[in-house]
Motif scaffolding. Structure first.
Motif, PDB file in Angstrom:
ATOM      1  N   PHE A  24      22.278  27.199  63.242  1.00 57.58           N
ATOM      2  CA  PHE A  24      23.241  27.627  64.253  1.00 57.58           C
ATOM      3  C   PHE A  24      22.881  27.067  65.620  1.00 57.58           C
ATOM      4  N   ARG A  25      23.884  27.053  66.499  1.00 56.52           N
ATOM      5  CA  ARG A  25      23.684  26.772  67.916  1.00 56.52           C
ATOM      6  C   ARG A  25      24.704  27.606  68.679  1.00 56.52           C
ATOM      7  N   VAL A  26      24.461  27.805  69.960  1.00 54.82           N
ATOM      8  CA  VAL A  26      25.429  28.495  70.810  1.00 54.82           C
ATOM      9  C   VAL A  26      26.123  27.413  71.631  1.00 54.82           C
ATOM     10  N   ASN A  27      27.451  27.369  71.520  1.00 56.18           N
ATOM     11  CA  ASN A  27      28.198  26.310  72.206  1.00 56.18           C
ATOM     12  C   ASN A  27      28.465  26.674  73.674  1.00 56.18           C
ATOM     13  N   ASP A  28      29.098  25.764  74.388  1.00 56.65           N
ATOM     14  CA  ASP A  28      29.362  25.955  75.819  1.00 56.65           C
ATOM     15  C   ASP A  28      30.290  27.131  76.112  1.00 56.65           C
ATOM     16  N   ASN A  29      31.021  27.597  75.089  1.00 55.27           N
ATOM     17  CA  ASN A  29      31.903  28.752  75.252  1.00 55.27           C
ATOM     18  C   ASN A  29      31.192  30.064  74.951  1.00 55.27           C
ATOM     19  N   GLY A  30      29.884  30.003  74.671  1.00 58.86           N
ATOM     20  CA  GLY A  30      29.113  31.205  74.399  1.00 58.86           C
ATOM     21  C   GLY A  30      29.328  31.770  73.016  1.00 58.86           C
ATOM     22  N   LEU A  31      29.774  30.923  72.078  1.00 58.26           N
ATOM     23  CA  LEU A  31      29.996  31.352  70.703  1.00 58.26           C
ATOM     24  C   LEU A  31      28.953  30.718  69.792  1.00 58.26           C
ATOM     25  N   PHE A  40      31.524  32.010  65.891  1.00 59.80           N
ATOM     26  CA  PHE A  40      31.436  33.460  65.768  1.00 59.80           C
ATOM     27  C   PHE A  40      31.097  34.074  67.120  1.00 59.80           C
ATOM     28  N   GLY A  41      31.781  35.153  67.450  1.00 56.33           N
ATOM     29  CA  GLY A  41      31.427  35.919  68.633  1.00 56.33           C
ATOM     30  C   GLY A  41      30.242  36.810  68.308  1.00 56.33           C
ATOM     31  N   ALA A  42      29.601  37.348  69.326  1.00 54.27           N
ATOM     32  CA  ALA A  42      28.418  38.185  69.131  1.00 54.27           C
ATOM     33  C   ALA A  42      28.716  39.405  68.255  1.00 54.27           C
ATOM     34  N   SER A  43      29.921  39.930  68.320  1.00 51.81           N
ATOM     35  CA  SER A  43      30.270  41.108  67.517  1.00 51.81           C
ATOM     36  C   SER A  43      30.374  40.775  66.029  1.00 51.81           C
ATOM     37  N   GLU A  44      30.411  39.491  65.695  1.00 48.99           N
ATOM     38  CA  GLU A  44      30.508  39.051  64.298  1.00 48.99           C
ATOM     39  C   GLU A  44      29.154  38.639  63.723  1.00 48.99           C
ATOM     40  N   VAL A  45      28.081  38.905  64.484  1.00 51.21           N
ATOM     41  CA  VAL A  45      26.741  38.435  64.104  1.00 51.21           C
ATOM     42  C   VAL A  45      25.755  39.598  64.148  1.00 51.21           C
ATOM     43  N   LYS A  46      24.841  39.598  63.200  1.00 53.88           N
ATOM     44  CA  LYS A  46      23.747  40.584  63.183  1.00 53.88           C
ATOM     45  C   LYS A  46      22.420  39.832  63.187  1.00 53.88           C
ATOM     46  N   LEU A  47      21.461  40.359  63.916  1.00 54.24           N
ATOM     47  CA  LEU A  47      20.106  39.816  63.944  1.00 54.24           C
ATOM     48  C   LEU A  47      19.310  40.476  62.830  1.00 54.24           C
ATOM     49  N   ALA A  48      18.859  39.690  61.861  1.00 55.49           N
ATOM     50  CA  ALA A  48      18.073  40.220  60.746  1.00 55.49           C
ATOM     51  C   ALA A  48      16.602  40.316  61.128  1.00 55.49           C
ATOM     52  N   GLU A  49      16.085  39.277  61.771  1.00 56.21           N
ATOM     53  CA  GLU A  49      14.686  39.254  62.209  1.00 56.21           C
ATOM     54  C   GLU A  49      14.495  38.131  63.214  1.00 56.21           C
ATOM     55  N   GLU A  88      19.997  29.878  78.901  1.00 54.94           N
ATOM     56  CA  GLU A  88      20.790  30.993  79.421  1.00 54.94           C
ATOM     57  C   GLU A  88      21.925  31.342  78.466  1.00 54.94           C
ATOM     58  N   LEU A  89      22.555  30.328  77.863  1.00 56.32           N
ATOM     59  CA  LEU A  89      23.645  30.567  76.913  1.00 56.32           C
ATOM     60  C   LEU A  89      23.165  31.380  75.714  1.00 56.32           C
ATOM     61  N   ILE A  90      22.035  30.969  75.144  1.00 57.48           N
ATOM     62  CA  ILE A  90      21.506  31.679  73.976  1.00 57.48           C
ATOM     63  C   ILE A  90      21.062  33.087  74.363  1.00 57.48           C
ATOM     64  N   SER A  91      20.383  33.220  75.484  1.00 58.99           N
ATOM     65  CA  SER A  91      19.918  34.537  75.932  1.00 58.99           C
ATOM     66  C   SER A  91      21.074  35.505  76.116  1.00 58.99           C
ATOM     67  N   GLU A  92      22.138  35.055  76.758  1.00 66.07           N
ATOM     68  CA  GLU A  92      23.309  35.917  76.981  1.00 66.07           C
ATOM     69  C   GLU A  92      23.965  36.289  75.663  1.00 66.07           C
ATOM     70  N   MET A  94      22.509  36.447  72.635  1.00 67.33           N
ATOM     71  CA  MET A  94      21.633  37.319  71.858  1.00 67.33           C
ATOM     72  C   MET A  94      21.554  38.736  72.433  1.00 67.33           C
ATOM     73  N   LYS A  95      21.772  38.900  73.733  1.00 67.23           N
ATOM     74  CA  LYS A  95      21.796  40.239  74.333  1.00 67.23           C
ATOM     75  C   LYS A  95      22.932  41.089  73.748  1.00 67.23           C
ATOM     76  N   LYS A  96      23.982  40.430  73.279  1.00 69.61           N
ATOM     77  CA  LYS A  96      25.161  41.111  72.763  1.00 69.61           C
ATOM     78  C   LYS A  96      25.118  41.322  71.252  1.00 69.61           C
ATOM     79  N   VAL A  97      24.182  40.692  70.567  1.00 73.23           N
ATOM     80  CA  VAL A  97      24.103  40.755  69.115  1.00 73.23           C
ATOM     81  C   VAL A  97      23.409  42.045  68.683  1.00 73.23           C
ATOM     82  N   GLU A  98      24.004  42.723  67.723  1.00 75.62           N
ATOM     83  CA  GLU A  98      23.423  43.947  67.197  1.00 75.62           C
ATOM     84  C   GLU A  98      22.342  43.616  66.169  1.00 75.62           C
ATOM     85  N   ARG A  99      21.307  44.401  66.174  1.00 73.52           N
ATOM     86  CA  ARG A  99      20.228  44.216  65.195  1.00 73.52           C
ATOM     87  C   ARG A  99      20.662  44.806  63.859  1.00 73.52           C
ATOM     88  N   LYS A 100      20.435  44.091  62.784  1.00 77.22           N
ATOM     89  CA  LYS A 100      20.798  44.555  61.446  1.00 77.22           C
ATOM     90  C   LYS A 100      20.083  45.884  61.172  1.00 77.22           C
TER      91      LYS A 100
END
Length: 104
Positions: A24-31, A40-49, A88-92, A94-100
Motif C-alpha cells: 500500500f501507499r497513501v496518495n496525494d488525496n490522503g487515500l 480506500f478511505g481511513a474508515s475502510e481500513v483497520k490496523l492489524a499490527e 505527513e500524509l501517512i501520519s494523518e 494512520m491517525k484516522k485508522v481504527e485498530r483491529k
C-alpha cells in the motif's frame, strides 16, 4: 503482536505468509492506494499490527511497518519513517485508522 521481528525484511516476509501481500501507499488525496484503480478511505481500513525498526548504524534511521486490512478483504503493508522524517500524509491517514479488535 507488535515489534516481534528483528529486521524490516523479516517482518515483511512473515506478514506475506499471513496474507499481507499488497504494497500500500497513501496518495496525494490522503487515500490508501493498492494500485491506481483501488483506493480506500481511513474508515475502510483497520490496523492489524505494526512494527518499528531502527537502523543498525544510525538510530535516526527509523521505520514503521503497518499491517493493514481493508473492508474489501485486501491485506497488505504500508511502510513509513517515524519521528521527524515521517510522511505527513501517512501520519494523518494512520491517525484516522481504527485498530483491529478495538472496542469503542
Amino acid at each position: 503482536m507488535n515489534n516481534q521481528y528483528s529486521t524490516l525484511s523479516e517482518a515483511i516476509e512473515a506478514l506475506k505468509k499471513e496474507g499481507y501481500t499488497t504494497n500500500f501507499r497513501v496518495n496525494d488525496n490522503g487515500l490508501l492506494e493498492a494500485n491506481s484503480e483501488k483506493t480506500f478511505g481511513a474508515s475502510e481500513v483497520k490496523l492489524a499490527e505494526f512494527h518499528r525498526f531502527e537502523g543498525m548504524t544510525d538510530p535516526g534511521d527509523s521505520t514503521i511497518l503497518y499491517a493493514l486490512e481493508t473492508s474489501s478483504g485486501l491485506k497488505g503493508t504500508l511502510a513509513d519513517s517515524y519521528g521527524a522524517d515521517a510522511s505527513e500524509l501517512i501520519s494523518e491517514f494512520m491517525k484516522k485508522v481504527e485498530r483491529k479488535n478495538q472496542i469503542n
